[in-house]
Design a protein around this motif. Structure first.
Motif, PDB file in Angstrom:
ATOM      1  N   TYR B   6       0.992  -1.245  -0.099  1.00 50.26           N
ATOM      2  CA  TYR B   6       0.034  -0.106  -0.007  1.00 50.26           C
ATOM      3  C   TYR B   6       1.079   1.290   0.037  1.00 50.26           C
ATOM      4  N   ASN B   7       1.130   1.868  -1.273  1.00 51.49           N
ATOM      5  CA  ASN B   7       1.687   3.013  -1.300  1.00 51.49           C
ATOM      6  C   ASN B   7       3.110   2.794  -0.575  1.00 51.49           C
ATOM      7  N   VAL B  97      -4.714   1.313  -8.948  1.00 53.18           N
ATOM      8  CA  VAL B  97      -4.043   2.643  -8.624  1.00 53.18           C
ATOM      9  C   VAL B  97      -5.322   3.614  -8.888  1.00 53.18           C
ATOM     10  N   SER B  98      -5.493   4.350  -7.674  1.00 45.47           N
ATOM     11  CA  SER B  98      -6.433   5.346  -7.690  1.00 45.47           C
ATOM     12  C   SER B  98      -5.885   6.701  -8.050  1.00 45.47           C
ATOM     13  N   ARG B  99      -6.789   7.623  -8.228  1.00 48.40           N
ATOM     14  CA  ARG B  99      -6.157   8.954  -8.439  1.00 48.40           C
ATOM     15  C   ARG B  99      -6.000   9.747  -7.191  1.00 48.40           C
ATOM     16  N   GLY B 100      -6.625   9.159  -6.235  1.00 49.59           N
ATOM     17  CA  GLY B 100      -6.350   9.719  -4.943  1.00 49.59           C
ATOM     18  C   GLY B 100      -7.537  10.598  -4.354  1.00 49.59           C
ATOM     19  N   ILE B 101      -7.327  11.230  -3.221  1.00 50.74           N
ATOM     20  CA  ILE B 101      -8.412  12.075  -2.651  1.00 50.74           C
ATOM     21  C   ILE B 101      -8.686  13.199  -3.482  1.00 50.74           C
ATOM     22  N   PRO B 115      -2.200   9.905  -5.830  1.00 51.60           N
ATOM     23  CA  PRO B 115      -2.503   8.247  -6.275  1.00 51.60           C
ATOM     24  C   PRO B 115      -2.275   7.497  -5.082  1.00 51.60           C
ATOM     25  N   THR B 116      -3.114   6.433  -4.884  1.00 50.02           N
ATOM     26  CA  THR B 116      -2.965   5.384  -4.135  1.00 50.02           C
ATOM     27  C   THR B 116      -2.536   4.010  -4.890  1.00 50.02           C
ATOM     28  N   VAL B 117      -1.607   3.450  -4.631  1.00 50.35           N
ATOM     29  CA  VAL B 117      -1.169   2.079  -5.371  1.00 50.35           C
ATOM     30  C   VAL B 117      -1.219   1.027  -4.306  1.00 50.35           C
ATOM     31  N   MET B 118      -2.213  -0.149  -4.595  1.00 48.53           N
ATOM     32  CA  MET B 118      -2.530  -0.975  -3.752  1.00 48.53           C
ATOM     33  C   MET B 118      -2.356  -2.475  -4.355  1.00 48.53           C
TER      34      MET B 118
END
Lengths: 322, 322, 322, 322, 322, 322
Positions: B6-7, B97-101, B115-118
């Motif tokens: 996670y990140n 991979v999300s763009r983030g908050i 971004p969040t990488v999980m």
């Protein structure tokens, strides 16, 4: 710390998360509503929750939480967070219902529980940062290359989360010169659909027009403006609108829950009417304010002034509002 | 307990969650890959990660994690979870991979992190529960009313999460009589597009055909089948395919990461060829197995037999696989 | 003063005008060709004139000037203007054929004469002002909201003047931030069509691709690049191309008569390949230069340097080139 | 000799020409209006000029000639030409505004001047030659294969010159057997759009219907007929109309500036109503005549009789009229 | 009297009728094939019957008559009618399979019997009356306003009877001036589809092109021409073809069972190539004739000459031939 | 035995057949009407015959039988069959007009006679077998993959027989689980069109809505319900309706000649309103019954009870009713 409602439990806001194996994250398979208060009283909460239930029914999300329970939970969380809010704050509720963990992942995350209902709450002011000047300068509506997805493929009238294309539109518009650019999407036929978090209206010869409720979310604010027109004996017609009609109009505006109404003074950098907030736009905004006992423009401008946070808000990030 | 990446941190699998204020949940704004191993060796991991990067670039998700770091993280998590797997298990990685908050919510959840990488990992067997018999009986591909979203509105070649319409298709097909019904979506022109987690192929007179890479995910398994055809000197052509062509074919099959290849013996309850697994289908499956040192059908059937869990898997739930 | 050829007569360039009652001005009802020379020798003149005749035939413009006469007239005018050109100049011919005065206006302007054929000629350098740096920086192809008109409504393969929508696209793109932005239009299906005066190519894994000859002008430069590929044993395929394919490509370029080939290094501000002129792009440009005995990049850069005119060229004005 | 107004100057009509390097000829990039007089008084000139300005604004043609100047220029030219007209003549003004010389050609033709405004004037009778019998026999509206260009590609509500497809439709219809054939274009959905210089109406059970103002020019004559209906308390509805509806109607007619209203008695050689000029058609024509003090049918028939010119007017040439 | 085969029985031709309550008449719900002989030997009968079975399977017409029985029945009827034919006659078989009486009408007409299979036979010459001159003059292919129904609505690759739109196209074309006009339908994208009973080909630079097998019947004659090209080492490509491509071609022709190949020398009254039967057209026709031992042109011209019947054949009536 | 009217002759019902060479069987080229009686009095016969004539005119079927003759023939046949009907029976007339034998087959079947007019008559009860329970349970409207053919390809407002696609829709829906499934087709835009023999209505907040008369048959029962609404002062609006609107409605129903009105309580297995026959549905049905002196539900239920025939009616067979 602010509280949330999570499948019947009251938890800290830091628990406002969903499993990566939830259909919400797997498929954008979640419906939601976002509301606001005026003087801390919820506005149109009943209408929002009704639409939420309809979204669930249309998508076969079989959530067993009753309407009454949902409504109570909203009030419960509002009450719980009242101490976290400043006097001049307003509540912004976000109510999400996901389908739940996909059954193939029950082996991963344990017993499948069905839909997740989550209600969060936070100060509205954060979502209208920097909007104050828009009441003076007006929005420049920009038509991006990205088109609205036709409703027969994925219906925007269901308020769901599978709408990456709206972010794509926001990113595209962020590349244009000038400030105050907001995306305004066309549908497949070239008719105006909606913004990436707002509905669109024009006024011509004293008549208000807004796109037919087809390739758009039929926003609660949109419905309220239609109702306000009725109260003010202004004719309001749902009709296909083309860019030509916008440039032929006397005035234009957008509607959305956090800001209610924002004047639109340009389309693709070309003037609409006399390029300032229009007579009917102002009239409707005033009437809205009167009906809820809040001077809407003043409130937003005040928040902009007093806000101590100076976060850099890029254009494609500030939209989540209808 | 299984671990996730996670990140940059290794956490327990129970931390595999995302904030409700992440663009991933707000807009279905997350890209991902899902892989599998053969004999615990990752298959086509390089290709999956390359596609992940392309998805990010196309959507302007500016993630600073390098390709090498991503690759290492995959191996790290695989290693970390090796003790949680049975001898006959295979790994299934999911890399999101999300763009983030969203920046407007930075006031709610604190400083925006990008971004969040999980990366998560679990036994592959859970995703192919009950598939063993499909190698004997074949899938009945059913064309639902729901059409594939045309790529110009939202491009399925980017592997993203904004795809509620696939769940809608699955729900629709769950109402049909009979077992083994899998959704097969048409595109706007009436050409075969793809399933809700799989690509489609037909075979006619010794030539293999698969839809052009337009309104579909260009699946890694699809690419591998095309490569296998090359190795076996079978002509393989990307071409618009209509339902008529499917019924005129000698055999048909679907491809997807967890199961590699599944025979399709019916279209809308009408027989394709002689209604059993076809000659070329079997040949390609065997060749695939040889190339990775695994008897694919046997492995899946074995998992089905030994599995002690008896969860009820409704048809519209078992898909998340390409 | 430069000369023109006007229905068989040689006139001063100042006579290069058409009556407001000509169908050319009434309906955009005129076909044309624009050519260039290399070392003052006409390039592909025969191909241009053949296409001109085909355009006339398809539109039932019954011009009685024979192919041979047309060809001779081109050479005649070139010769006549040779004294007006500097040593380092190249000729740019423009050959227009209008349908002629509409018969209802014969009462206004006198006897109806049928089609008007007009050939003009001027130094090519004026049309490539400021292009020199593009060979280093590359073009940023921007996809506007404006789509190519589908050929079934009005066929761009006929080289006609009824194409206001291309100016609309140019104006739209002029509002984007950054330099070097050139419009690249999509067709109705979301496939790349063409620029507003140029054709488009990508290169992937050593293979050159260009859009099918459907919603585009099949440019003479496009045809020559296809021929050059053949000479260099590079595979060149006409194929539907989507924005995804462009971002997945190794390199991209545009073709047009005045500049031959220009590298495209970005699509919507996102990098293509390694963001500089690509290997195959350079190879084709060099081969073209060799075949005509001109260093194309050097010539354009030289013109840019020596040009004494400093006219302000707004982006949407500099296009008239395929 | 008749006079014209050309960017502020009064010139001889023989100067009514545009440079081949003007965007008008390069891209069909010119907007215009055509008007008529009744008893030598201009009709709806204000409305025509307002539309002209809207066309310019929509297309970013930045012409600095004011509305008042334009209006005065029209009267000036009318006055100047009054001695060239017979007593029974009417004026026909044509007002063109082109974008001007393309900047890349400033090197060719010298300093760039911006838009060109040109006003010409001539006897209306020439544009209605042979129309007299149409009031008795009626037009046979023929639907050609050529469709109207959808407004999202190029908006016909802007009165521009980039409309070669209308000539293509005229040519197509000229191949049909029989007299009195006029093209009537369908839009992409199969709805009636417009003729190649006229709007279309039907009457059914005493209600008048005309196509929605989408894929058409919203003609000034169309607007006037709608207004006349209001004056006569006839309901008039803008509505999608299909060929079926035309054959199901009681009567039909076309409107255009030179002839005002023409009865349409056949669609594709099939009778509409009782095949003669309809009750409402006649009523509206009479009312129009009354409102302007001219017997419209009589005037046109008279011109046809007295005209000494016997030019051969082929069908695809006589249209330039709305 | 000629005989027919009717659900296993041999009856007089006068019994070649279907109940008004049969799904064939209720819904156009019947599939069929039409064949011809050369020197009284059936041509491609096997291919025709295979397609018939495929049409039945696609439409779920569950006919229990086996392939072998069908084939034998064809030969039986041919034999039975051999005494009714002149020496120079050829057989034309028509094989129809209807779904049968609708079950709701079983109360009306008694017990429901399932599909009806009917085979009739008559002299081919009647269907090519007046075609002789077309080999000299060529067909003028006319594109009507009527478009081919896209295959996703109703698939023309199934040879069924629900095709009223083809009669509508024939009627439309009958209104054009000139002789030898045959309808040639475009599909929704503006590509050439097919005639109302024939497939279309063009030849350009020695390569033969025919529309992709999408919105057309994949005619047996079309397949045979493709095969003939193979035999003659002529490249033949299935490809989208636009009207522009036809006018850019060297030659064009149509194919259909009764006449095999007919030259097309005009498109919408504009010349294709040199306006006479093309080199490849003639070559293919000769090769076809050689392969079956019949001089095809001579045979048809002979029938035209010797025919004593002088029935008036209106254009929209003479088509039933693929 | 029941009688029929056949081109002016009264024949036995067993003669209700058409030649296989009639354009009706060749091209689905026949128009028709189906009526019913109430208390043995014909209902809306005049409207049906008017529509029949319009269908003929639109399709250029030049039938010389006058309106009066047609009307008389209907009464004549009704009278002739009165002795074949039970006291509680109602008449169901079917009036077919085919174009007649194709002229190319005049050689086969003798002199060409032009259109065939055939009127048949039988007890209505056979077409509503098993419908009684639908008034209690309601129909589950199922949206198949098959779409309505857009009217511009083949106009369903003409009541013709070329409609195989409706059978395809019926077959598709027969594969769904559950009883009472009736197909409800969408048009190309995703709007509700019609069933395979019925029109569709919804009721929301006391207002009745039905799809615009575009891609549907404008059924006589549909027209009558609109008229009934007028009589009952219920607002009834023709409007585009989407599946979302149906699920948002309070009630829904279908209309068709044999059963008048049937409640629709589900859409794709999801409840509409409270899942039983709606208030307005019942009100309209009662008013209809009153206006014709028949208790419509009771009559159908009675027929269901007393019927001695127990034929197995598969779902896709029982539709022929609008």
């Amino acid at each position: 710390m602010r509280k949330i409602w999570y499948n019947g439990k009251v938890l800290d806001e830091s628990e406002a998360k969903l499993s990566i194996y939830d259909s919400a994250l797997m498929f954008g398979d979640m419906v939601f509503e976002m509301t606001r208060s005026f003087n801390k009283q919820h506005f149109m909460l009943h209408e929002h929750l009704k639409r939420l239930q309809r979204s669930m029914r249309c998508l076969s999300i079989n959530c067993e939480v009753s309407f009454t329970t949902l409504e109570k939970a909203c009030h419960l969380i509002t009450e719980a967070n009242s101490y976290e809010m400043r006097d001049d704050d307003e509540h912004r509720l976000m109510i999400n219902v996901s389908r739940g963990i996909l059954s193939i992942y029950s082996g991963v995350v344990g017993v499948q529980q069905g839909p997740t209902v989550m209600i969060t709450d936070f100060p509205l002011k954060w979502t209208v940062r920097g909007f104050g000047k828009l009441y003076d300068e007006g929005v420049n509506a920009v038509i991006p290359s990205q088109r609205a997805i036709p409703s027969r493929y994925l219906d925007p009238k269901l308020k769901h989360r599978s709408r990456l294309h709206l972010q794509v539109a926001n990113i595209e518009v962020s590349k244009y010169t000038g400030d105050n650019n907001w995306a305004l999407l066309l549908d497949e036929d070239g008719f105006i659909a909606e913004g990436t978090g707002d509905n669109f209206f024009i006024v011509k010869d004293g008549v208000v027009y807004t796109p037919e409720g087809r390739d758009i979310l039929r926003g609660v604010s949109r419905e309220y403006v239609i109702a306000l027109c009725g109260m003010l004996s202004i004719e309001c017609i749902e009709k296909n609108i083309e860019p030509y009609d916008v440039l032929d109009a006397d005035e234009a505006f957008m509607t959305g829950t956090p800001f209610c109404i924002l004047p639109v003074t340009q389309l693709n950098h070309k003037c609409i009417g006399n390029s300032s907030i229009g007579y009917y736009t102002k009239l409707l905004l005033d009437e809205w304010g009167n009906s809820v006992g809040v001077d809407i423009i003043k409130q937003i401008k005040l928040w902009n002034t007093t806000s101590t946070d100076s976060l850099n808000v890029t254009p494609y990030m500030f939209k989540e509002m209808s």
